[in-house]
Design an enzyme around this catalytic site. Structure first.
Site, mmCIF file in Angstrom:
data_model
loop_
_atom_site.group_PDB
_atom_site.id
_atom_site.type_symbol
_atom_site.label_atom_id
_atom_site.label_comp_id
_atom_site.label_asym_id
_atom_site.label_seq_id
_atom_site.Cartn_x
_atom_site.Cartn_y
_atom_site.Cartn_z
ATOM 1 N N HIS A 158 1.918 0.338 1.885
ATOM 2 C CA HIS A 158 1.462 1.186 3.123
ATOM 3 C C HIS A 158 0.692 2.647 3.165
ATOM 4 C CE1 HIS A 158 0.232 1.379 7.666
ATOM 5 N NE2 HIS A 158 0.452 3.142 7.125
ATOM 6 N N HIS B 34 2.035 -10.561 9.858
ATOM 7 C CA HIS B 34 2.739 -9.742 10.462
ATOM 8 C C HIS B 34 3.707 -10.854 11.406
ATOM 9 C CE1 HIS B 34 3.536 -5.905 9.453
ATOM 10 N NE2 HIS B 34 1.979 -5.410 9.457
ATOM 11 N N HIS C 209 -4.415 -3.087 2.875
ATOM 12 C CA HIS C 209 -5.378 -3.074 4.249
ATOM 13 C C HIS C 209 -5.981 -1.100 3.866
ATOM 14 C CE1 HIS C 209 -1.506 -0.633 5.714
ATOM 15 N NE2 HIS C 209 -0.927 -1.764 6.050
ATOM 16 N N ASP D 78 -3.515 -8.545 8.235
ATOM 17 C CA ASP D 78 -2.225 -7.728 8.970
ATOM 18 C C ASP D 78 -2.710 -7.663 10.538
ATOM 19 O OD1 ASP D 78 -1.212 -5.483 9.402
ATOM 20 O OD2 ASP D 78 -2.879 -3.600 8.974
ATOM 21 N N HIS E 141 -1.559 -10.395 3.830
ATOM 22 C CA HIS E 141 -0.723 -9.157 4.621
ATOM 23 C C HIS E 141 -1.085 -9.488 6.009
ATOM 24 C CE1 HIS E 141 0.205 -5.514 4.253
ATOM 25 N NE2 HIS E 141 0.268 -5.977 6.469
ATOM 26 N N LYS F 183 8.068 -4.327 0.436
ATOM 27 C CA LYS F 183 6.383 -3.386 0.699
ATOM 28 C C LYS F 183 7.101 -2.273 0.934
ATOM 29 C CE LYS F 183 3.707 -2.614 3.706
ATOM 30 N NZ LYS F 183 3.205 -3.051 4.952
#
Ligand code: DOR
Ligand code: ZN
Length: 344
Positions: free
Chosen positions: A135, A14, A173, A246, A12, A98
């Site tokens: 999420h 970004h 997360h 994350d 995970h 996602k």
């Protein structure tokens, strides 16, 4: 003390785009062989064609000599079509979809407004075995911010799994004892990623001697008892918990603002931070499976070859890292000392 691990993956991450991508990518490529790349760009990565282009930009931004494979994801919207799922599976490089409940977090405004609107897509994902990455936070503003993960499990996830019992789901997360227990009690198709910051900090970190924006992320840090439950989950060795940092870069001034952005940047020292957490839980022997085996096993991908070495050596973290022209990036534990160091 020294610890050798099979080369790990980040399930995970970004990476952003453009100059931000170029600035942060080397940190992850240094530690990880692969990463599941989040699609919450502006505009979001909603199609396989967009994912192909984004993947090419990531590969082009890699430092010379780096070996790092971006595993792409699609951003689920109310209007994603089941045909896009077929294309995603056929692409070979899109590994998951996602789910951002609309309004839950950074760049989630185009996310799913009502889960029933994507039942057709989820049915296709269930039949094709493409994982849904959730999420897991309810978005009803009336629900207390600290209760939103549990509310998502009760109101959305439980009914969803009842309707699509073979759907592969990763709760991303996780931050609560509720989520850890839910995943532990679920079947083999339900897993979770756990960040280093949720293993290392409770919500006091947000207010330590003043307001601490660099510890602000979503889902927000929770009480100590929840952190302890996360540590116990990863220390249990259950293969359905695996590493997902994350790591989410925001410029220092976007974090240190009247309305600061959510996201902790941890890619500069991801493995070091996890090692610290696992050591705290007396579970260093469980770190390798968490970081290097459980993720690929769940995704049905081969485990990596090669290894990385962590050494127990006090290592300072810089106050800031380079980011964009005129903007720095503040890493987690800026100005502090890490207990571990990955050998380069
Ligand atoms: O803290 C977060 N930052 N949580 C998310 O869900 C998104 C991420 C980001 O993109 O900055
Ligand atoms: Zn994220």
């Amino acid at each position: 003390m020294q610890l050798a691990l099979t080369r790990p993956d980040d399930w995970h991450l970004h990476l952003r785009d453009g100059a931000a991508l170029t600035a942060v990518l080397p940190w992850s490529a240094r530690q990880f062989a692969r990463a599941i790349v989040m699609p919450n760009l502006k505009p979001p990565v909603t199609t396989v064609a967009m994912a192909a282009e984004y993947r090419a930009r990531i590969l082009a931004a890699l430092p010379a000599g780096a070996s790092f494979a971006p595993l792409m994801t699609l951003y689920l919207t109310d209007s994603t079509s089941p045909a896009e799922i077929t294309k995603a599976v056929a692409s070979g490089f899109v590994k998951a979809v996602k789910l951002y409940p609309a309004g839950a977090t950074t760049h989630s405004d185009l996310g799913v407004t009502r889960i029933a609107r994507v039942y057709g897509v989820l049915a296709e994902m269930e039949s094709q075995g493409l994982p849904l990455l959730a999420h897991g936070e309810a978005t009803d503003p009336a629900i207390d911010l600290f209760d939103r993960e549990k509310a998502f499990i009760d109101a959305t996830l439980v009914p969803l799994i009842a309707r699509f019992p073979r759907l592969r789901v990763v709760m991303e997360h996780i931050t609560t004892a509720d989520a850890a227990q839910f995943v532990a009690a679920s079947g083999p198709n339900i897993a979770a990623t756990v960040t280093a910051h949720h293993l290392l900090y409770n919500r006091n970190a947000l207010f330590q001697g003043g307001l601490r924006p660099h510890w602000y992320c979503l889902p927000v840090l929770k009480r100590e008892r929840h952190r302890q439950a996360l540590l116990a989950a990863v220390a249990s060795g259950n293969p359905r918990f695996f590493l997902g940092t994350d790591s989410a870069p925001h410029a220092t001034r976007a974090k240190e603002a009247a309305c600061g952005c959510a996201g902790c940047f941890t890619a500069h020292a991801a493995l070091e931070l996890y090692a610290e957490a696992f050591e705290q839980a007396n579970a260093l022997d469980k770190l390798e499976a968490f970081a290097s085996f459980n993720g690929p096993d769940f995704y049905g991908l081969p485990r990596n070859t090669g290894s990385v070495i962590l050494e127990k050596t006090p290592t300072p973290v810089p106050d800031v890292l380079p980011y964009l022209p005129g903007d720095s990036l503040t890493p987690l534990k800026a100005g502090e000392t890490l207990a571990w160091k990955m050998r380069s």
